[in-house]
Write a protein that holds these residues in place. Structure first.
Motif, PDB file in Angstrom:
ATOM      1  N   GLY A 316       0.844  -1.040   0.334  1.00  0.00           N
ATOM      2  CA  GLY A 316      -0.113  -0.315  -0.019  1.00  0.00           C
ATOM      3  C   GLY A 316       0.999   1.109  -0.124  1.00  0.00           C
ATOM      4  N   VAL A 317       0.459   2.648   0.997  1.00  0.00           N
ATOM      5  CA  VAL A 317       0.466   3.469   0.166  1.00  0.00           C
ATOM      6  C   VAL A 317       1.430   3.841   1.023  1.00  0.00           C
ATOM      7  CG1 VAL A 317      -1.331   5.112  -1.831  1.00  0.00           C
ATOM      8  CG2 VAL A 317      -1.155   4.860   1.106  1.00  0.00           C
ATOM      9  N   ASN A 318       1.350   3.254   2.395  1.00  0.00           N
ATOM     10  CA  ASN A 318       2.782   3.682   3.730  1.00  0.00           C
ATOM     11  C   ASN A 318       3.275   2.831   3.530  1.00  0.00           C
ATOM     12  OD1 ASN A 318       1.053   6.296   3.956  1.00  0.00           O
ATOM     13  ND2 ASN A 318      -0.759   4.547   5.316  1.00  0.00           N
ATOM     14  N   SER A 319       3.936   2.102   2.516  1.00  0.00           N
ATOM     15  CA  SER A 319       4.927   0.842   2.165  1.00  0.00           C
ATOM     16  C   SER A 319       5.890   1.257   1.714  1.00  0.00           C
ATOM     17  CB  SER A 319       3.960  -0.996   1.883  1.00  0.00           C
ATOM     18  OG  SER A 319       3.916  -0.549   0.836  1.00  0.00           O
ATOM     19  N   PRO A 320       6.616   0.429   1.178  1.00  0.00           N
ATOM     20  CA  PRO A 320       7.593   1.495   0.535  1.00  0.00           C
ATOM     21  C   PRO A 320       7.437   0.878  -0.713  1.00  0.00           C
ATOM     22  CG  PRO A 320       8.820  -0.488   2.185  1.00  0.00           C
ATOM     23  CD  PRO A 320       7.195  -0.190   2.725  1.00  0.00           C
ATOM     24  N   LEU A 321       6.740   0.110  -1.250  1.00  0.00           N
ATOM     25  CA  LEU A 321       6.153   0.463  -2.532  1.00  0.00           C
ATOM     26  C   LEU A 321       4.988   1.646  -2.787  1.00  0.00           C
ATOM     27  CD1 LEU A 321       7.789  -2.531  -2.228  1.00  0.00           C
ATOM     28  CD2 LEU A 321       6.022  -3.845  -3.980  1.00  0.00           C
ATOM     29  N   GLY A 322       4.639   1.685  -2.404  1.00  0.00           N
ATOM     30  CA  GLY A 322       3.654   2.647  -2.798  1.00  0.00           C
ATOM     31  C   GLY A 322       2.525   2.898  -3.514  1.00  0.00           C
ATOM     32  N   ILE A 323       1.900   1.348  -3.419  1.00  0.00           N
ATOM     33  CA  ILE A 323       1.079   1.079  -4.489  1.00  0.00           C
ATOM     34  C   ILE A 323      -0.415   1.022  -4.397  1.00  0.00           C
ATOM     35  CG2 ILE A 323       0.176  -0.719  -6.398  1.00  0.00           C
ATOM     36  CD1 ILE A 323       3.064  -2.074  -6.161  1.00  0.00           C
ATOM     37  N   PRO A 324      -0.990   2.273  -4.863  1.00  0.00           N
ATOM     38  CA  PRO A 324      -2.873   2.786  -4.884  1.00  0.00           C
ATOM     39  C   PRO A 324      -3.209   1.320  -4.632  1.00  0.00           C
ATOM     40  CG  PRO A 324      -1.734   4.331  -5.621  1.00  0.00           C
ATOM     41  CD  PRO A 324      -0.655   3.289  -6.395  1.00  0.00           C
ATOM     42  N   ARG A 325      -4.471   1.309  -4.078  1.00  0.00           N
ATOM     43  CA  ARG A 325      -5.503  -0.349  -4.254  1.00  0.00           C
ATOM     44  C   ARG A 325      -5.821  -0.094  -5.283  1.00  0.00           C
ATOM     45  NH1 ARG A 325      -7.953  -2.715   0.949  1.00  0.00           N
ATOM     46  NH2 ARG A 325      -9.233  -3.447  -0.812  1.00  0.00           N
ATOM     47  N   GLY A 326      -6.315   0.980  -6.611  1.00  0.00           N
ATOM     48  CA  GLY A 326      -6.539   0.809  -7.659  1.00  0.00           C
ATOM     49  C   GLY A 326      -8.177  -0.174  -7.624  1.00  0.00           C
ATOM     50  N   LEU A 327      -8.029  -1.294  -8.850  1.00  0.00           N
ATOM     51  CA  LEU A 327      -8.655  -2.261  -9.355  1.00  0.00           C
ATOM     52  C   LEU A 327      -8.439  -3.198  -8.007  1.00  0.00           C
ATOM     53  CD1 LEU A 327      -7.755  -3.686 -12.964  1.00  0.00           C
ATOM     54  CD2 LEU A 327      -9.847  -1.980 -12.080  1.00  0.00           C
ATOM     55  N   ASN A 328      -7.249  -3.002  -7.552  1.00  0.00           N
ATOM     56  CA  ASN A 328      -7.254  -4.070  -6.030  1.00  0.00           C
ATOM     57  C   ASN A 328      -8.757  -3.622  -5.010  1.00  0.00           C
ATOM     58  OD1 ASN A 328      -5.344  -6.501  -6.997  1.00  0.00           O
ATOM     59  ND2 ASN A 328      -4.936  -4.689  -7.325  1.00  0.00           N
ATOM     60  N   GLN A 329      -9.261  -2.096  -5.173  1.00  0.00           N
ATOM     61  CA  GLN A 329     -10.126  -2.272  -3.554  1.00  0.00           C
ATOM     62  C   GLN A 329     -11.837  -2.402  -4.165  1.00  0.00           C
ATOM     63  OE1 GLN A 329     -11.089  -0.191  -0.899  1.00  0.00           O
ATOM     64  NE2 GLN A 329      -9.813   1.380  -1.883  1.00  0.00           N
ATOM     65  N   LEU A 330     -11.984  -2.770  -2.871  1.00  0.00           N
ATOM     66  CA  LEU A 330     -13.452  -3.705  -2.768  1.00  0.00           C
ATOM     67  C   LEU A 330     -14.674  -3.346  -4.486  1.00  0.00           C
ATOM     68  CD1 LEU A 330     -14.326  -3.543   0.947  1.00  0.00           C
ATOM     69  CD2 LEU A 330     -13.806  -5.715  -0.540  1.00  0.00           C
ATOM     70  N   TRP A 331     -15.150  -3.778  -4.616  1.00  0.00           N
ATOM     71  CA  TRP A 331     -16.069  -3.662  -5.324  1.00  0.00           C
ATOM     72  C   TRP A 331     -17.145  -2.742  -4.874  1.00  0.00           C
ATOM     73  CZ3 TRP A 331     -21.722  -3.753  -4.657  1.00  0.00           C
ATOM     74  CH2 TRP A 331     -22.613  -4.722  -3.810  1.00  0.00           C
ATOM     75  N   ASN A 332     -17.660  -2.456  -4.156  1.00  0.00           N
ATOM     76  CA  ASN A 332     -18.640  -1.255  -3.640  1.00  0.00           C
ATOM     77  C   ASN A 332     -17.681  -0.086  -3.076  1.00  0.00           C
ATOM     78  OD1 ASN A 332     -16.830  -2.115  -1.252  1.00  0.00           O
ATOM     79  ND2 ASN A 332     -19.266  -2.719  -0.130  1.00  0.00           N
ATOM     80  N   MET A 333     -16.215  -0.057  -4.252  1.00  0.00           N
ATOM     81  CA  MET A 333     -15.169   1.166  -3.122  1.00  0.00           C
ATOM     82  C   MET A 333     -14.776   1.471  -4.648  1.00  0.00           C
ATOM     83  SD  MET A 333     -15.528   1.585   0.137  1.00  0.00           S
ATOM     84  CE  MET A 333     -13.817   2.992   0.187  1.00  0.00           C
ATOM     85  N   GLY A 334     -14.771   1.522  -5.668  1.00  0.00           N
ATOM     86  CA  GLY A 334     -14.509   1.813  -6.876  1.00  0.00           C
ATOM     87  C   GLY A 334     -13.940   0.319  -7.184  1.00  0.00           C
ATOM     88  N   GLY A 335     -13.674  -0.426  -7.339  1.00  0.00           N
ATOM     89  CA  GLY A 335     -12.574  -1.736  -7.319  1.00  0.00           C
ATOM     90  C   GLY A 335     -13.177  -2.756  -8.135  1.00  0.00           C
ATOM     91  N   VAL A 336     -12.665  -3.859  -8.372  1.00  0.00           N
ATOM     92  CA  VAL A 336     -13.445  -4.954  -8.704  1.00  0.00           C
ATOM     93  C   VAL A 336     -13.094  -5.846  -7.972  1.00  0.00           C
ATOM     94  CG1 VAL A 336     -12.597  -3.961 -11.375  1.00  0.00           C
ATOM     95  CG2 VAL A 336     -11.052  -5.778 -10.339  1.00  0.00           C
ATOM     96  N   LEU A 337     -12.623  -5.896  -6.853  1.00  0.00           N
ATOM     97  CA  LEU A 337     -12.229  -7.152  -5.734  1.00  0.00           C
ATOM     98  C   LEU A 337     -13.754  -7.095  -5.205  1.00  0.00           C
ATOM     99  CD1 LEU A 337      -9.928  -8.641  -4.743  1.00  0.00           C
ATOM    100  CD2 LEU A 337     -10.559  -7.098  -2.789  1.00  0.00           C
ATOM    101  N   TYR A 338     -14.155  -8.611  -5.701  1.00  0.00           N
ATOM    102  CA  TYR A 338     -15.483  -8.817  -5.603  1.00  0.00           C
ATOM    103  C   TYR A 338     -15.646 -10.862  -4.878  1.00  0.00           C
ATOM    104  CZ  TYR A 338     -20.619  -9.738  -6.009  1.00  0.00           C
ATOM    105  OH  TYR A 338     -21.411 -10.071  -6.559  1.00  0.00           O
ATOM    106  N   ALA A 339     -15.779 -10.840  -3.821  1.00  0.00           N
ATOM    107  CA  ALA A 339     -16.015 -12.282  -3.790  1.00  0.00           C
ATOM    108  C   ALA A 339     -17.383 -12.826  -3.343  1.00  0.00           C
ATOM    109  CB  ALA A 339     -15.481 -12.531  -1.767  1.00  0.00           C
ATOM    110  N   PRO A 340     -17.550 -14.455  -3.658  1.00  0.00           N
ATOM    111  CA  PRO A 340     -18.563 -14.640  -3.504  1.00  0.00           C
ATOM    112  C   PRO A 340     -19.275 -14.492  -2.145  1.00  0.00           C
ATOM    113  CG  PRO A 340     -17.672 -16.291  -5.020  1.00  0.00           C
ATOM    114  CD  PRO A 340     -16.689 -15.105  -4.012  1.00  0.00           C
ATOM    115  N   PRO A 341     -20.907 -15.123  -1.272  1.00  0.00           N
ATOM    116  CA  PRO A 341     -21.186 -14.912  -0.591  1.00  0.00           C
ATOM    117  C   PRO A 341     -20.631 -15.983   0.334  1.00  0.00           C
ATOM    118  CG  PRO A 341     -22.375 -14.861  -1.306  1.00  0.00           C
ATOM    119  CD  PRO A 341     -21.347 -14.730  -2.400  1.00  0.00           C
ATOM    120  N   MET A 342     -20.605 -16.016   1.961  1.00  0.00           N
ATOM    121  CA  MET A 342     -19.896 -17.085   2.272  1.00  0.00           C
ATOM    122  C   MET A 342     -21.573 -17.904   2.808  1.00  0.00           C
ATOM    123  SD  MET A 342     -16.524 -15.996   4.410  1.00  0.00           S
ATOM    124  CE  MET A 342     -16.565 -17.874   4.764  1.00  0.00           C
ATOM    125  N   ARG A 343     -22.057 -18.625   2.404  1.00  0.00           N
ATOM    126  CA  ARG A 343     -23.691 -19.228   2.932  1.00  0.00           C
ATOM    127  C   ARG A 343     -24.372 -20.272   2.000  1.00  0.00           C
ATOM    128  NH1 ARG A 343     -27.259 -15.042   3.286  1.00  0.00           N
ATOM    129  NH2 ARG A 343     -28.928 -16.509   3.570  1.00  0.00           N
TER     130      ARG A 343
END
Length: 343
Positions: A316-343
């Motif tokens: 992440g942005v506060n690590s030495p690499l400093g890579i923004p989440r971008g696509l790796n943000q949750l689907w409901n936060m503007g990214g594409v990260l999405y997991a099936p429900p546990m049910r």
């Protein structure tokens, strides 16, 4: 057909045969082997900062390393029960197929060929990446379409090398490709001036730039020329083990979405929210169907953190690499990260 040999089975015999086939154990039996051994054998990279890297004390750290630890926590109850095997790009899949490792968590791109031809199974995407270019600042370019006739260093035998050729051909540009057996040799060639461009997944370029004697002399171009869905890999002959690895991945993502973290994992077990109760194992009883106890998911989260914690700690942005989440943000936060429900 004359001379044909046929066997006729009574319906009752067919039913017995069908039942026996359904209950046959998976060929690999990886879960049982891991439990009997008491450790998880995990294949990682030979050293990629932020993903898998060994420090001076011999301790492994990184995004891919933490995923291995999450699996160990879920399966063995202890995130420390992992042996890490560094593997080159050329040997990683054969090592997995040969059973030298139980799981490959090594910035590997999910492709049709790797699953269909190599007999592998990708257990979801843990990092959505794309191929990019690291260029010498002195080259004076600000985009990939300005790289005509560039000298490009690339690791041989990778999808990166294939994508490189595709991109330059598609854009009617010439290239002087310099392929090297390992990522380390490609980086060394770039630093020595044998080429003025280095191509890898963008996440890897952030890590490689930090290794340069003068990181400020190199620029990562904004262009992304491919889809590189990176994720953990298992053998395709053991569906139960594949399912466990896949759902550890999903559990870490669902935990972030539900606000369950390593810091509040203990409190989450007392939650009255149905989704949280299923994650913690208080409801649902899904552990049995996986061959685990019902606390497998919350144990993984408590050991390594949810997806966000793992990402921010290593990349992440506060690590030495400093890579923004971008696509790796949750689907409901503007990214594409999405997991099936546990049910």
């Amino acid at each position: 057909m004359p001379g044909a040999f046929r066997i006729r089975l009574q319906p009752s015999a067919l039913a017995v045969l069908a039942a026996s086939l359904v209950t046959l154990p998976a060929a690999a039996g990886t879960l049982d082997k891991v439990k009997q051994r008491g450790t998880l054998e995990c294949g990682v990279s030979e050293g990629l900062r932020g993903f898998s890297e060994k420090d001076a004390q011999g301790r492994w750290a990184g995004f891919d390393v933490d995923f291995c630890r999450a699996v160990a926590a879920a399966v063995l109850g202890d995130a420390g029960k992992v042996n890490f095997t560094p593997l080159s790009a050329g040997e990683r899949f054969e090592a997995l197929k040969a059973g030298k490792v139980d799981l490959l968590s090594r910035n590997s791109t999910w492709t049709l060929g790797r699953e269909a031809e190599l007999g592998l199974a990708f257990a979801g995407v843990t990092y959505h990446d794309g191929q990019g270019f690291l260029v010498a600042r002195s080259l004076g370019v600000d985009g990939a379409l300005s790289l005509d006739k560039a000298k490009v260093c690339v690791e041989a035998g990778t999808t990166t090398q294939l994508n490189l050729g595709d991109f330059f051909r598609a854009n009617s540009m010439d290239i002087e490709e310099k392929a090297f057996p390992s990522a380390a040799e490609a980086l060394a060639a770039f630093q020595s001036g044998q080429c003025n461009v280095l191509t890898r997944d963008q996440s890897a370029l952030y890590a490689e730039r930090l290794k340069l004697s003068k990181p400020g002399d190199a620029v990562i171009l904004p262009d992304v020329i491919s889809k590189e869905p990176l994720g953990p890999v298992t053998r395709s002959d053991d569906f139960p083990w594949f399912t466990i690895v896949k759902w550890v991945n999903f559990a870490l993502v669902n935990a972030e979405e539900l606000g369950v973290s390593s810091a509040n994992a203990d409190q989450a077990t007392a939650s009255t929210k149905p989704d949280v109760r299923r994650l913690t194992g208080a409801e649902g009883g899904f552990g049995k169907s996986l061959g685990l106890d019902d606390a497998w998911a919350i144990r993984a989260v408590k050991a390594t953190g949810n997806y966000s914690e793992i990402y921010e700690r290593n990349l992440g942005v506060n690590s030495p690499l400093g890579i923004p989440r971008g696509l790796n943000q949750l689907w409901n936060m503007g990214g594409v990260l999405y997991a099936p429900p546990m049910r």
